[in-house]
Design a protein around this motif. Structure first.
Motif, PDB file in Angstrom:
ATOM      1  N   ALA A 155       0.635  11.172  17.011  1.00  0.00           N
ATOM      2  CA  ALA A 155      -0.556  11.757  17.206  1.00  0.00           C
ATOM      3  C   ALA A 155      -1.117  12.152  15.672  1.00  0.00           C
ATOM      4  N   ASN A 156      -0.445  12.823  14.821  1.00  0.00           N
ATOM      5  CA  ASN A 156      -1.012  13.073  13.580  1.00  0.00           C
ATOM      6  C   ASN A 156      -1.401  11.869  12.867  1.00  0.00           C
ATOM      7  N   GLY A 157      -0.577  10.844  12.860  1.00  0.00           N
ATOM      8  CA  GLY A 157      -0.984   9.642  12.238  1.00  0.00           C
ATOM      9  C   GLY A 157      -2.165   8.957  12.862  1.00  0.00           C
ATOM     10  N   LEU A 158      -2.342   9.068  14.158  1.00  0.00           N
ATOM     11  CA  LEU A 158      -3.633   8.542  14.715  1.00  0.00           C
ATOM     12  C   LEU A 158      -4.794   9.367  14.024  1.00  0.00           C
ATOM     13  N   GLU A 159      -4.796  10.508  14.091  1.00  0.00           N
ATOM     14  CA  GLU A 159      -5.955  11.493  13.372  1.00  0.00           C
ATOM     15  C   GLU A 159      -6.158  10.845  11.893  1.00  0.00           C
ATOM     16  N   VAL A 160      -4.966  10.734  11.201  1.00  0.00           N
ATOM     17  CA  VAL A 160      -5.295  10.091  10.021  1.00  0.00           C
ATOM     18  C   VAL A 160      -5.835   9.041   9.815  1.00  0.00           C
ATOM     19  N   ALA A 161      -5.418   7.978  10.775  1.00  0.00           N
ATOM     20  CA  ALA A 161      -5.955   6.463  10.808  1.00  0.00           C
ATOM     21  C   ALA A 161      -7.841   6.744  10.977  1.00  0.00           C
ATOM     22  N   GLU A 162      -8.080   7.597  11.988  1.00  0.00           N
ATOM     23  CA  GLU A 162      -9.513   7.753  12.256  1.00  0.00           C
ATOM     24  C   GLU A 162     -10.269   8.414  10.831  1.00  0.00           C
ATOM     25  N   ALA A 163      -9.532   9.136  10.276  1.00  0.00           N
ATOM     26  CA  ALA A 163     -10.080   9.705   9.052  1.00  0.00           C
ATOM     27  C   ALA A 163     -10.150   8.592   7.977  1.00  0.00           C
ATOM     28  N   ILE A 164      -9.301   7.721   7.747  1.00  0.00           N
ATOM     29  CA  ILE A 164      -9.196   6.628   6.883  1.00  0.00           C
ATOM     30  C   ILE A 164     -10.303   5.490   7.096  1.00  0.00           C
ATOM     31  N   LYS A 165     -10.475   5.312   8.557  1.00  0.00           N
ATOM     32  CA  LYS A 165     -11.493   4.455   9.164  1.00  0.00           C
ATOM     33  C   LYS A 165     -12.922   5.088   8.597  1.00  0.00           C
ATOM     34  N   GLU A 166     -13.233   6.412   8.669  1.00  0.00           N
ATOM     35  CA  GLU A 166     -14.457   6.840   8.565  1.00  0.00           C
ATOM     36  C   GLU A 166     -14.618   6.731   6.922  1.00  0.00           C
ATOM     37  N   PHE A 167     -13.531   6.958   6.109  1.00  0.00           N
ATOM     38  CA  PHE A 167     -13.671   7.104   4.736  1.00  0.00           C
ATOM     39  C   PHE A 167     -13.975   5.664   4.072  1.00  0.00           C
ATOM     40  N   THR A 168     -13.140   4.502   4.741  1.00  0.00           N
ATOM     41  CA  THR A 168     -13.400   3.339   4.193  1.00  0.00           C
ATOM     42  C   THR A 168     -14.738   2.628   4.686  1.00  0.00           C
ATOM     43  N   ALA A 169     -15.196   3.331   5.617  1.00  0.00           N
ATOM     44  CA  ALA A 169     -16.595   2.695   6.152  1.00  0.00           C
ATOM     45  C   ALA A 169     -17.748   3.215   5.554  1.00  0.00           C
ATOM     46  N   ASN A 170     -17.473   4.247   5.021  1.00  0.00           N
ATOM     47  CA  ASN A 170     -18.585   5.019   4.272  1.00  0.00           C
ATOM     48  C   ASN A 170     -19.160   4.260   3.020  1.00  0.00           C
ATOM     49  N   ASP A 171     -20.619   4.066   3.022  1.00  0.00           N
ATOM     50  CA  ASP A 171     -21.301   3.321   2.038  1.00  0.00           C
ATOM     51  C   ASP A 171     -20.872   3.719   0.534  1.00  0.00           C
ATOM     52  N   ALA A 172     -20.336   5.038   0.283  1.00  0.00           N
ATOM     53  CA  ALA A 172     -20.029   5.722  -1.046  1.00  0.00           C
ATOM     54  C   ALA A 172     -18.569   5.084  -1.257  1.00  0.00           C
TER      55      ALA A 172
END
Length: 421
Positions: free
Chosen positions: A233-250
């Motif tokens: 479950a912790n890993g899935l939270e991390v994956a969501e955070a990485i997805k948001e980070f890499t999808a950011n225009d910056a």
């Protein structure tokens, strides 16, 4: 494998003797024996004298270290006039040492540098000679983490050389304030406002692990196999955070050339290590700054990004015909004087305690940032070689914004492949 190694040792000893090294004495012959489960049990201790005569040593180091290592070896030879040293230098960096050794152990270097995450595999394949000369002094002279990284089951198998194999955040302080760089989310907000990018090589297992380890992810070895819980479950939270980070225009990714080329113009911050310190300082000038990695939003909380705290070591080939001289050389290459020299020439942080107390090193911005991050760093001793490719594949999928497979399925596949190796 256990039955093969003694045969290999015997063959290599014979080859060495038949090669016509007429000055090779009884003391020069390999005196090692094979441990039941680990590397070579060294028998040449501080009481064993160097033999004198002519000693031929092969030495491996990375391309960037060639001039430095050759100068150090010549200085070592000059300090031991009782022996005629003939060095053969090879260009093999720390990351490639294990693979190159495995190609032909008998032809590998007598003395070679390695990243500490390679120690376990090399010890288990009986590749490293146990360090027995001046062992207590070496342990006392280096920071505990570096000694731990050079040891396995309480046995010292290598000489700590650097304590800077880690990473942190470089940033342009004309763009980000000291408060901004405490939060990855804030950094992305500021970067977008100012048309800048934040760099991180997410498709690199060394860096992407920062997110998982920060949120409690675990790596361990069980019955010789890599184990990993990055898909919980912790890993899935991390994956969501990485997805948001890499999808950011910056967000921007790539290798060091991207960071070096963009910092100060399109890029305003980037995750990297001390090997890029000179380039970052030259590019940013008075706006040059560095600090620990930021916190990031993970689920409903803020999580400090962790990191791998790695060390560079120097090991001795268990098949060396000159264990005494090889150990003396490795100790010299990693002593206080040469660790300071390595910092001055290459900007590499020392593991030697006294070298680390020098004023010039304390004032170094990059080394200071690494020290801040070190409190959130995890050793790589329990990371096997099979960890890297699956994590890199997961990161590459995030960078490509390929969401055709669910994050949970991607994590399950990644962990399955990690534990398969």
């Amino acid at each position: 494998m256990k039955k093969v190694i003694p045969v290999m040792l015997t063959l290599c000893m014979c080859i060495t003797l038949l090669a016509g090294c007429s000055q090779t004495t009884q003391e020069n012959k390999p005196t090692a024996g094979v441990s039941e489960t680990q590397g070579i049990e060294g028998t040449a201790d501080e009481g064993t004298p160097a033999a004198g005569g002519t000693v031929k040593l092969r030495v491996w180091a990375g391309q960037d270290d060639q001039e430095l290592i050759q100068d150090m070896c010549q200085s070592f030879a000059a300090e031991h006039p009782e022996t005629t040293y003939e060095f053969e230098f090879g260009v093999v960096g720390e990351s490639d040492a294990r693979a190159r050794y495995s190609e032909d152990p008998a032809a590998a270097a007598d003395v070679f540098s390695i990243a500490n995450d390679q120690l376990r595999d090399l010890v288990n394949s009986s590749a490293l000679y146990e360090i027995t000369r001046n062992k207590e002094e070496i342990i006392a002279n280096n920071v505990p983490g570096s000694v731990e990284s050079a040891s396995m089951d309480g046995i010292l198998y290598a000489y700590p050389m650097t304590a800077d194999n880690g990473y942190f955040m470089y940033y342009d302080k004309s763009i980000f304030s000291e408060d901004d760089v405490k939060s990855l989310n804030k950094m992305m907000e500021v970067a977008n406002e100012k048309g800048k990018k934040v760099f991180m090589d997410v498709s690199n297992g060394w860096y992407i692990a920062s997110f998982f380890l920060g949120n409690g992810g675990k790596l361990w070895i069980e019955d010789g196999k890599q184990r990993c819980d990055f898909n919980n479950a912790n890993g899935l939270e991390v994956a969501e955070a990485i997805k948001e980070f890499t999808a950011n225009d910056a967000f921007i990714t790539g290798d060091d050339s991207i960071l070096q080329g963009g910092m100060g113009t399109s890029i305003a911050a980037g995750v990297s290590g001390t090997w890029n310190a000179s380039a970052m300082q030259e590019t940013l000038g008075e706006n040059y700054a560095a600090t620990k990695l930021p916190e990031f939003t993970c689920g409903d909380k803020q999580v400090q990004m962790a990191s791998f705290g790695g060390y560079k070591l120097i090991g001795i080939n268990s098949l060396t015909a000159y264990p005494v001289e090889a150990m003396d050389l490795a100790e010299y290459l990693t002593n206080e004087e040469n660790q300071i020299k390595r910092f001055e020439v290459r900007g590499l942080g020392p593991s030697n305690i006294k070298a680390g107390e020098s004023q010039s090193i304390k004032e170094d911005i990059a080394i200071s940032a690494l020290a801040l991050q070190s409190q959130f760093a995890f050793p790589q001793n329990d990371v096997l070689g099979g960890f890297w490719t699956p994590t890199e594949a997961f990161g590459a999928t995030m960078e490509a914004k390929d969401y055709s497979v669910s994050l949970q399925e991607l994590l399950d596949n990644m962990v399955s492949q990690i534990e398969m190796n």
